[in-house]
Scaffold this motif. Structure first.
Motif, PDB file in Angstrom:
ATOM      1  N   GLN A 139       0.831  -1.203   0.000  1.00  0.00           N
ATOM      2  CA  GLN A 139       0.000   0.000   0.000  1.00  0.00           C
ATOM      3  C   GLN A 139       0.871   1.262   0.000  1.00  0.00           C
ATOM      4  O   GLN A 139       0.527   2.250  -0.629  1.00  0.00           O
ATOM      5  CB  GLN A 139      -0.925  -0.020   1.226  1.00  0.00           C
ATOM      6  CG  GLN A 139      -1.862   1.166   1.338  1.00  0.00           C
ATOM      7  CD  GLN A 139      -2.975   1.155   0.307  1.00  0.00           C
ATOM      8  OE1 GLN A 139      -3.222   0.142  -0.338  1.00  0.00           O
ATOM      9  NE2 GLN A 139      -3.645   2.281   0.126  1.00  0.00           N
ATOM     10  N   GLN A 252     -14.142  -1.501   1.258  1.00  0.00           N
ATOM     11  CA  GLN A 252     -13.044  -0.552   1.013  1.00  0.00           C
ATOM     12  C   GLN A 252     -13.423   0.439  -0.087  1.00  0.00           C
ATOM     13  O   GLN A 252     -13.052   1.600  -0.067  1.00  0.00           O
ATOM     14  CB  GLN A 252     -11.762  -1.302   0.596  1.00  0.00           C
ATOM     15  CG  GLN A 252     -10.562  -0.372   0.575  1.00  0.00           C
ATOM     16  CD  GLN A 252      -9.410  -0.883  -0.284  1.00  0.00           C
ATOM     17  OE1 GLN A 252      -9.614  -1.325  -1.412  1.00  0.00           O
ATOM     18  NE2 GLN A 252      -8.206  -0.812   0.245  1.00  0.00           N
ATOM     19  N   ASN A 258     -12.028   6.130  -3.603  1.00  0.00           N
ATOM     20  CA  ASN A 258     -11.574   6.599  -4.913  1.00  0.00           C
ATOM     21  C   ASN A 258     -12.359   7.790  -5.453  1.00  0.00           C
ATOM     22  O   ASN A 258     -11.921   8.440  -6.393  1.00  0.00           O
ATOM     23  CB  ASN A 258     -11.565   5.444  -5.918  1.00  0.00           C
ATOM     24  CG  ASN A 258     -10.382   4.548  -5.638  1.00  0.00           C
ATOM     25  OD1 ASN A 258      -9.274   5.029  -5.416  1.00  0.00           O
ATOM     26  ND2 ASN A 258     -10.613   3.250  -5.576  1.00  0.00           N
ATOM     27  N   GLN A 289      -1.633  10.891   2.144  1.00  0.00           N
ATOM     28  CA  GLN A 289      -1.740   9.421   1.982  1.00  0.00           C
ATOM     29  C   GLN A 289      -0.418   8.731   2.265  1.00  0.00           C
ATOM     30  O   GLN A 289      -0.361   7.751   2.990  1.00  0.00           O
ATOM     31  CB  GLN A 289      -2.081   9.088   0.536  1.00  0.00           C
ATOM     32  CG  GLN A 289      -3.525   9.008   0.203  1.00  0.00           C
ATOM     33  CD  GLN A 289      -3.758   7.928  -0.858  1.00  0.00           C
ATOM     34  OE1 GLN A 289      -4.187   6.839  -0.520  1.00  0.00           O
ATOM     35  NE2 GLN A 289      -3.477   8.229  -2.104  1.00  0.00           N
TER      36      GLN A 289
HETATM   37  C1  BGC Z   1      -7.335   0.706  -2.991  1.00  0.00           C
HETATM   38  C2  BGC Z   1      -7.418   1.525  -4.232  1.00  0.00           C
HETATM   39  C3  BGC Z   1      -7.048   2.954  -3.916  1.00  0.00           C
HETATM   40  C4  BGC Z   1      -5.674   2.989  -3.255  1.00  0.00           C
HETATM   41  C5  BGC Z   1      -5.315   4.391  -2.908  1.00  0.00           C
HETATM   42  C6  BGC Z   1      -5.942   0.808  -2.391  1.00  0.00           C
HETATM   43  O1  BGC Z   1      -5.862   0.069  -1.224  1.00  0.00           O
HETATM   44  O2  BGC Z   1      -7.626  -0.647  -3.293  1.00  0.00           O
HETATM   45  O3  BGC Z   1      -8.720   1.442  -4.772  1.00  0.00           O
HETATM   46  O4  BGC Z   1      -7.001   3.744  -5.086  1.00  0.00           O
HETATM   47  O5  BGC Z   1      -5.676   2.167  -2.124  1.00  0.00           O
HETATM   48  O6  BGC Z   1      -4.881   4.639  -1.690  1.00  0.00           O
END
Ligand code: BGC
Length: 447
Positions: A139, A252, A258, A289
């Motif tokens: 991630q 999620q 998104n 993020q």
């Molecule tokens: C999700 C994605 C998202 C990404 C951004 C991922 O864990 O599955 O859909 O765009 O995180 O942080």
């Protein structure tokens, strides 16, 4: 086999597929502004170009799961790296919308494959004590990829060079391919396929010789109990894991992550910010993020997966409710614009320490070894399909219902997600993959 590379290099290249996942999904938000001019796209055409990658990702996650159970983790990641390179060059050189959509679907296949393979490979290489941290490097790479895409978009905006924005993904794709050539196969997959000698070598290298024989015999014990294949997928004791995977994967997406990540600039202009502030706000969201995911990497094995999901759901819902109520009460103004930016930053803060990393980590932990690929694939398909539905419906919902109602709806989904976590999620922190499998079997045989 002669392993000379250090463990950090193994985990770095093991996680690198995540960066391409993030870059290729993030880059389109900026590139589409110029693609639509060159290729004369109307709203519908733009929607297709943007969502083509998600369709490809559904295909990629569906086929990579069963493939990896048979061919191993490494070969499938190598194939994905090649597809990343082909997709990047193909979409950068596209002469028409049809060709561009085709190559974005091809790229999606690689993205879907990375989404199943990267966390699984990392989880199978990692020692139990820090498995959460190492699998959430996936991630971390995704968020770095997204931030990189935002920055590249910003750099190429004055020249409107969308072909460069898309084509530059070739570079990490090639690095991933070369790096993967030197990485070992997962010791768990090797043992499953009768290659004990190589599995022992890899584990000896990864663990510096410590606890290797115990780990090998635990894996062997679970292997003896397994049948593998579709028989196992349909087995009663595996069902709770499948429902858990689908629930985590779908929640999620339907908590709206998104809508923020793909549509941040649209939302910011909608609530009254100018375009420069909107772009800067988007880079800000991308940076929050990355920083928060770094913190999650440190927290996930200490605090555990479940407490993070609980805290994340509450924080995300509250920030969306404040956003919705403020927009309804104050109307469109600069003040509402800034308040919206703050609420979205708080939302992303909570998403990044919880649902972002934890979902992919848990998907890679909850399935028995023999069907880990297929199980993970089922979760990933559900995730990409839900992503597609949310991304396609968000602009229309925004038009029809207005920003307050839309975000209050996503806030309510966060409350449902919270109820799901409290009722259905069992903590995986501190338990080996083999213990998790034993517990799953015994829980069902007790009922
Ligand atoms: C999700 C994605 C998202 C990404 C951004 C991922 O864990 O599955 O859909 O765009 O995180 O942080």
């Amino acid at each position: 086999m002669n392993l000379r590379i250090s463990n950090s290099v193994i985990y770095f290249f093991g996680a690198l597929g995540g960066l391409l996942f993030g870059y290729d999904t993030g880059v389109i938000s900026g590139a589409i502004l110029f693609i639509r001019k060159t290729l004369h796209l109307q709203a519908f055409g733009q929607g297709i170009v943007v969502s083509a990658i998600l369709i490809g990702a559904i295909i990629g996650s569906a086929i990579s799961g069963p493939l990896t159970d048979r061919l191993g983790r490494k070969k499938v990641v190598l194939a994905a790296a090649l597809i990343f390179c082909i997709g990047a060059i193909g979409s950068a050189l596209s002469p028409s919308t049809g060709v561009l959509v085709f190559f974005r679907i091809v790229l999606g296949v690689a993205v879907g494959t990375a989404s199943t393979m990267v966390p699984m490979y990392l989880a199978e290489m990692a020692p139990t004590r820090i498995r959460g941290a190492l699998s959430s490097l996936n991630q971390l790479m995704i968020t770095i990829g997204i931030l990189l895409a935002y920055i590249i978009n910003y750099v190429f905006t004055p020249s409107q060079a969308w072909r460069w924005m898309l084509g530059l993904a070739f570079v990490p794709g090639a690095i991933l391919f070369i790096g993967m050539l030197f990485l070992p196969e997962s010791p768990r997959w090797l043992l499953k396929h009768g290659n004990e000698q190589e599995a022992r070598q890899v584990l000896n290298h990864l663990r510096k010789g410590e606890g290797v024989e115990e780990e090998l015999s635990d894996i062997k014990r679970t292997n003896e109990l397994e049948q593998g294949g579709w028989q196992e997928v349909k087995a009663k004791w595996v069902r709770p894991a499948i429902w858990l995977a689908i629930g985590l994967a779908v929640f999620q997406q339907i908590i709206g992550c998104n809508t923020v990540i793909y549509y941040a600039p649209t939302t910011f202009t909608e609530v009254g910010l100018g375009s420069a502030a909107a772009i800067l706000g988007t880079v800000g969201i991308g940076s929050v993020q990355v920083i928060m995911t770094l913190i999650a990497v440190r927290l996930i094995d200490r605090v555990g997966r479940k407490p993070l999901l609980v805290a994340g759901s509450i924080g995300m819902s509250l920030s969306l409710f404040v956003l919705g109520i403020a927009n309804a009460a104050l109307g469109k103004s600069a003040a509402t614009g800034w308040l919206t930016l703050i609420c979205l930053a708080v939302y992303i803060f909570f998403f990044s320490i919880s649902w972002g990393p934890v979902v992919w980590v848990m998907l890679s932990e909850i399935f028995p070894l023999g069907i880990r690929g297929v199980g993970m694939g089922i979760g990933a398909v559900a995730n990409w399909a839900a992503n597609l539905v949310v991304s396609l419906t968000f602009p229309a919902m925004l038009d029809a219902l207005g920003i307050s109602t839309v975000f209050i709806i996503y806030g309510a989904m966060g409350i449902l997600a919270l109820i799901f976590v409290i009722g259905k999620v069992t903590e995986t922190k501190g338990r080996s993959l083999e213990q998790i499998e034993f517990d799953l079997r015994s829980r069902v045989s007790e009922t």
